[in-house]
Write an enzyme that holds these catalytic residues in place. Structure first.
Site, PDB file in Angstrom:
ATOM      1  N   GLU A 158       5.847   3.096   2.087  1.00 32.19           N
ATOM      2  CA  GLU A 158       5.306   2.814   0.752  1.00 32.19           C
ATOM      3  C   GLU A 158       5.801   3.842  -0.268  1.00 32.19           C
ATOM      4  O   GLU A 158       5.031   4.359  -1.092  1.00 32.19           O
ATOM      5  CB  GLU A 158       3.768   2.784   0.800  1.00 32.19           C
ATOM      6  N   GLU A 234       2.182  -5.192   6.141  1.00 33.14           N
ATOM      7  CA  GLU A 234       0.777  -4.818   6.277  1.00 33.14           C
ATOM      8  C   GLU A 234      -0.080  -5.923   5.683  1.00 33.14           C
ATOM      9  O   GLU A 234      -0.278  -5.993   4.467  1.00 33.14           O
ATOM     10  CB  GLU A 234       0.475  -3.482   5.582  1.00 33.14           C
TER      11      GLU A 234
END
Length: 584
Positions: A158, A234
């Site tokens: 991320e 995710e």
């Protein structure tokens, strides 16, 4: 053997387009004896892959000293995935977020002169590169191209939520290539323009993270990678908890509906999480960006996450709802129905011995001296508590001032309790009075979790970073004890004694005829619990929940030891072991 590639808008394994339906299982949050059970249940739900992060901070607790044993045996975990006939996705970071202490970055790195995190900074890269050059050769042995299960490997994590140093991302990618990683390398980011612009590079496959509105998320991703394929790395099917908040849940039918929407388009999905596990010991992280007063929020011990499989391994309604969806897309998968795990209520265990913490400092750590209160990081300390002691002058009637508390300080003058100041408190003063001879000031500071997401990752140094003063007069000349509490063998116990606001270790035992999963009801206001020498984590009566999970493998037939460090006040001179978990 043919390899793995991203081409023609598909993930191709041995040349065959493959839809990946994966689930997160963090090996470092689950006892090794339970890995096979959790992986088998992932397969029963219909998954064809297991994903895991790799935690730098536990694998390298001291610079250059690596640990891959026991709960940290990454290779043994990958072997279990392979034995089950599933693929593996590995995300080694070095930053992982994961609601994990410091986002997985080692605490000692924060004390390096000139360090800037997650960019082309020499001090950071020296540690980052050593870590990756140690971990990646282990992963290489388990690549699909070497006959193992690993089909994909992530670079960073991320990153677009944090930075935009593309040279750094390419540097991490090159380390992977130099270590012979010949499966697809990928990035994962939120589906926002600024995240995707900052966190991706053309050389790596792009995945996205989200919990809902999959069509919008994938459309946003396709703006930057029109060729696809779509992959939600995710899929947030639940959520994590902070101390003092409500327990998070998400309806099973809502999760199943979103899953179906993704799978019917051909997208690949990774459940974050399938089985969450536990933030054992002091490994739970925290949230807070420092953009408003009182925004610090530490994560609880349980990492149940309201996933398809509970923290203790039971299937949930979400498990079966998602299984029914997956049947439509993998009709030949070896589905199964996991039975609930065996649980036991071992009843009450009397606490028969005590060791007051302030009297045991020299038995727990070596004392050293410092002009001003050093941070944990400056002392090379990873977890736990740090204790400061100094001499106050006298006589006076004034206030102690704590400009910055990270994260919770208890104070005593000549053994008399003054109070507690928490990081989020607006009032950081405590009244203090001394006689003509002055007084000894004791300060016990708890690290309740380093921030794991945002600009403060790596900068959340613990202790009293700005010192402590009498009003504006900053105090000097401290004795310091670094209380990692990873070894309690030096404690000397006396008869049971519990005094309010006088931290103490309390020891007892309970008998077990057959080992099973069990749960400890919170024994007091705030503290830590060890079972047979293993730190099962923190408790705090502000909730959510009222139990700590004790895995069956930690227990043994016969006598079992329990140690409770209570900071304020026990509920009773005993603890209760129940078969009924309570997370809400």
């Amino acid at each position: 053997m043919a390899g793995v590639e991203i081409s023609g808008g598909a993930i191709r394994i041995a040349g065959k387009p493959t839809q990946i339906i994966s689930g997160t299982i963090h090996y470092f949050r689950i006892r090794p004896e339970q890995w096979r059970d959790r992986i088998a249940k992932a397969k029963m739900m219909g998954l064809n892959a297991v994903e895991t992060y790799v935690c730098h901070n536990l694998h390298e607790p001291k610079p250059g000293q690596f640990d891959f044993a026991g709960m940290l045996d990454l290779e043994a975990f990958l072997d279990e995935i392979h034995r089950a006939g599933l693929y593996a996705i590995v995300r080694p970071g070095p930053y992982i977020c994961a609601e994990w202490e410091n986002g997985g970055l080692p605490a000692w790195l924060s004390a390096r002169p000139g360090v800037e995190f997650r960019c082309m900074n020499p001090a950071f890269l020296a540690a980052n590169d050593r870590y990756l050059n140690t971990v990646l050769p282990l992963v290489k042995k388990h690549l699909y191209t070497a006959g193992g299960p690993v089909i994909m490997l992530q670079i960073e994590n991320e990153y677009g939520s944090y930075g935009n140093d593309k040279a750094y991302l390419r540097h991490v990618r090159q380390i992977c290539l130099d270590n012979g990683i010949d499966v697809p390398l990928f990035t994962s980011d939120g589906p926002d323009d600024w995240m995707l612009q900052g966190g991706t590079i053309p050389e790596c496959f792009q995945t996205v993270n989200f919990g809902s509105r999959s069509a919008e998320a994938f459309a946003q991703s396709r703006k930057y990678r029109p060729e696809g394929p779509d992959f939600c790395m995710e899929f947030w099917n639940g959520w994590f908890d902070h101390w003092g908040e409500e327990h998070h849940t998400r309806a099973a039918d809502d999760v199943a509906q979103e899953l179906d929407a993704m799978l019917k388009t051909g997208a690949s999905v990774n459940f974050f999480v399938f089985c969450g596990g536990t933030n054992f010991g002091f490994t739970a992280g925290a949230n807070g960006n420092g953009d408003r007063p009182g925004d610090y929020a530490p994560t609880v011990t349980s990492y149940d996450y309201d996933g398809p499989l509970t923290e203790w391994g039971d299937p949930t309604p979400k498990f079966f709802a998602c299984q029914e969806v997956i049947r439509k897309y993998r009709p030949d998968a070896p589905f199964g129905t996991p039975s609930p795990v065996r649980k036991a209520a071992y009843g009450k265990a009397e606490l028969t011995e005590s060791a007051p913490l302030l009297e045991a400092l020299d038995r727990l750590a070596a004392k050293h001296e410092s002009v001003r209160p050093p941070t944990m990081e400056a002392c090379g300390q990873n977890f736990g508590f740090i204790h400061y002691r100094t001499k106050l002058s006298g006589p006076f009637d004034n206030r102690l001032y704590f400009p910055e508390v990270r994260d919770r300080v208890m104070a005593w003058a000549d053994g008399s309790y003054l109070g507690t100041v928490y990081r989020n408190d607006a009032d950081r003063f405590l009244p203090v009075r001394t006689g003509p001879a002055g007084a000894v000031l004791d300060l016990l500071v708890e690290n309740t979790g380093r921030i794991n997401y945002g600009p403060l990752v790596g900068r959340d140094c613990k202790g009293l970073p700005l010192g402590v003063g009498i009003t504006w007069q900053m105090l000097s000349n401290f004795e310091v004890w670094n209380l990692e509490l990873d070894d309690l063998s030096g404690l000397v116990y006396g008869p049971f004694s519990a005094e309010e606001n006088r931290p103490a270790f309390h020891r007892g035992s309970f008998d077990v005829t057959e080992t099973a999963e069990t749960f400890l009801e919170f024994p007091g206001v705030k503290g830590v619990v060890w079972i047979n020498g293993f730190n099962i984590g923190r408790y705090w009566n502000i909730g959510p929940g009222n139990t700590l999970y004790i895995p069956a493998p930690l227990l043994r037939k016969g006598k079992n030891e329990i140690v409770v460090l209570e900071l304020h006040k026990l509920n009773a001179p005993s603890v209760t072991l129940t078969d009924r978990p309570r997370l809400d």
